[in-house]
Design an enzyme around this catalytic site. Structure first.
Site, mmCIF file in Angstrom:
data_model
loop_
_atom_site.group_PDB
_atom_site.id
_atom_site.type_symbol
_atom_site.label_atom_id
_atom_site.label_comp_id
_atom_site.label_asym_id
_atom_site.label_seq_id
_atom_site.Cartn_x
_atom_site.Cartn_y
_atom_site.Cartn_z
ATOM 1 N N LYS A 3 0.829 -1.223 0.000
ATOM 2 C CA LYS A 3 0.000 0.000 0.000
ATOM 3 C C LYS A 3 0.851 1.256 0.000
ATOM 4 C CE LYS A 3 -1.910 -1.121 3.910
ATOM 5 N NZ LYS A 3 -1.395 -2.482 4.017
ATOM 6 N N GLY B 149 3.835 -0.640 8.750
ATOM 7 C CA GLY B 149 5.163 -0.363 8.215
ATOM 8 C C GLY B 149 5.040 -0.247 6.715
ATOM 9 N N GLN C 119 -2.784 -1.978 7.773
ATOM 10 C CA GLN C 119 -3.205 -3.366 7.965
ATOM 11 C C GLN C 119 -4.064 -3.833 6.769
ATOM 12 O OE1 GLN C 119 -3.517 -1.177 11.024
ATOM 13 N NE2 GLN C 119 -1.378 -1.702 11.029
HETATM 14 P P1 IMP Z 1 -1.528 -5.456 16.401
HETATM 15 O O1 IMP Z 1 -2.135 -4.649 15.299
HETATM 16 O O2 IMP Z 1 -0.120 -5.056 16.719
HETATM 17 O O3 IMP Z 1 -2.412 -5.551 17.594
HETATM 18 O O4 IMP Z 1 -1.386 -6.972 15.847
HETATM 19 C C1 IMP Z 1 -2.522 -7.785 15.550
HETATM 20 C C2 IMP Z 1 -2.243 -8.646 14.329
HETATM 21 O O5 IMP Z 1 -2.149 -7.817 13.184
HETATM 22 C C3 IMP Z 1 -0.931 -9.431 14.385
HETATM 23 O O6 IMP Z 1 -1.111 -10.648 13.689
HETATM 24 C C4 IMP Z 1 0.040 -8.521 13.626
HETATM 25 O O7 IMP Z 1 1.122 -9.238 13.085
HETATM 26 C C5 IMP Z 1 -0.890 -8.000 12.544
HETATM 27 N N1 IMP Z 1 -0.479 -6.689 12.012
HETATM 28 C C6 IMP Z 1 -0.643 -5.473 12.573
HETATM 29 N N2 IMP Z 1 -0.191 -4.503 11.793
HETATM 30 C C7 IMP Z 1 0.244 -5.102 10.682
HETATM 31 C C8 IMP Z 1 0.800 -4.604 9.445
HETATM 32 O O8 IMP Z 1 0.951 -3.397 9.220
HETATM 33 N N3 IMP Z 1 1.136 -5.548 8.528
HETATM 34 C C9 IMP Z 1 0.932 -6.877 8.716
HETATM 35 N N4 IMP Z 1 0.418 -7.379 9.842
HETATM 36 C C10 IMP Z 1 0.071 -6.493 10.803
HETATM 37 MG MG MG Z 2 3.571 -3.331 6.236
#
Ligand code: IMP
Ligand code: MG
Length: 349
Positions: free
Chosen positions: A19, A45, A187
């Site tokens: 993205k 990220g 996400q």
């Molecule tokens: P949180 O968003 O840190 O609470 O993580 C919840 C879930 O979303 C976990 O499986 C993370 O690895 C995933 N996740 C959160 N942000 C990202 C992202 O930007 N890219 C990929 N996975 C994400």
């Molecule tokens: Mg990313």
């Protein structure tokens, strides 16, 4: 009305689909006056190549790299010291962010307590950025917000010129300028709090619906850019069975595609593209433009397959039949006029 149109970038898989690259490419087009980030926080990220140099952003919307004013919207949560470090890093890299970064006063703050709590997560496999606890406190109505006059608590960690706390309504609606807005999501659909694979989800809304929650009226949404990869990746603790046939192929794709988390450095688990899931995400987001990234990774590995249902993947002998099948299936299931772009380069689309 003071919004001409809003275009949306939304992830149709589980994050990490490119993205950031799409946002960077579109922001360069001159078609936008503001970039609005509409969900998540420093868990994101976005890796982009800016003038040939790799830049990773977490909270700062990518529009800033092109000198476009960028807003972190009310649906986001903010880690203030991390945001300050990110802005400082961009400045060190020669990117002038002065006067470009705005944060809505309603965005909730990720506190050190949230970070500490999330740091002990072993169930979900979170990014440990305090996201879940921050959104929990938001909905529990005990959170702190960017407009709550608490920024002085972070006095040592940032300077007040780094960003401006605003009311997004005042920016977008109080004069008659017809603003053109690019909405940048974080996400993805399979991590959405409602539509994802609960409880292995993030705590924010990752669909186009979130754009309206950030102050954009629905009738102003013009194009919806749905972003996916030619295969899938996932980071987190959900169990995903992998067959003996696929395990070595997925390892190759992981290597060739350099599938490591931009925030956590964790290996991203690879799987075949799931067309059922992508179709669902495409419908619910009302996608008009599909961008399928990293097509070159499968070309290099030389293996092509998709899931259309539960069970065994359908395998293809070469890239051409694979792409034709994917295009045909997604076109058949589209509910709006759909443009599909296969992208092979990390530098543009
Ligand atoms: P949180 O968003 O840190 O609470 O993580 C919840 C879930 O979303 C976990 O499986 C993370 O690895 C995933 N996740 C959160 N942000 C990202 C992202 O930007 N890219 C990929 N996975 C994400
Ligand atoms: Mg990313």
């Amino acid at each position: 009305m003071a919004i001409k149109y809003a275009d949306v970038i939304v992830d149709l898989q589980a994050g990490d689909t490119g993205k950031g690259k799409v946002a960077h490419h579109l922001a360069r087009s001159g078609e936008y006056d503001y970039v609005l980030r509409y969900n998540g926080g420093s868990n994101a990220g976005h890796t982009v190549y800016h003038n040939g140099v790799k830049v990773v952003t977490h909270q700062v919307p990518v529009g800033v790299l092109h000198g476009i004013k960028s807003i972190i919207g009310p649906g986001c949560v903010v880690n203030v010291p991390a945001l300050a470090r990110e802005i400082q890093d961009l400045m060190f890299a020669g990117i002038n962010t002065t006067g470009l970064i705005f944060v809505d006063k309603r965005a909730h703050i990720v506190t050190s307590e949230h970070l500490e709590e999330d740091g002990t997560d072993t169930k979900i496999g979170t990014t440990r950025q305090g996201i879940g606890p921050a959104y929990r406190d938001k909905y529990g109505r005990v959170g702190k917000r960017m407009g709550d006059d608490v920024l002085s608590d972070f006095g040592k960690e940032f300077t007040s010129t780094m960003f401006t706390v605003v009311d997004v309504y005042d920016i977008l609606f109080t004069d008659n300028t017809q603003y053109r807005i690019l909405c940048e999501g974080a996400q993805g659909f399979n991590l959405d709090i409602d539509w994802g694979d609960y409880p292995y989800v993030t705590s924010s809304h990752c669909t186009v619906g979130s754009v309206c929650l950030n102050g954009i009226p629905p009738h102003k949404i013009r194009k919806v850019f749905g972003v996916l990869k030619a295969y899938e990746t996932y980071v987190g603790n959900k169990e995903i069975p992998v067959s003996e046939v696929d395990a070595p192929i997925f390892e190759r794709i992981q290597e060739v595609g350099n599938e490591f988390g931009a925030t956590t450095g964790r290996k991203r688990r690879v799987n075949w593209l799931n067309l059922n899931e992508v179709t669902r995400a495409m419908h619910i987001n009302g996608v008009t433009n599909l961008i399928i990234n990293k097509a070159d990774v499968l070309d290099e590995v030389g293996e092509f397959a998709v899931y259309v249902d539960e069970g065994n993947p359908i395998r293809f002998s070469n890239a051409q039949v694979f792409r034709q099948f994917v295009d045909g299936t997604l076109m058949d299931h589209s509910i709006r006029h759909l443009d599909i772009t296969w992208s092979k380069t990390p530098h543009g689309i």
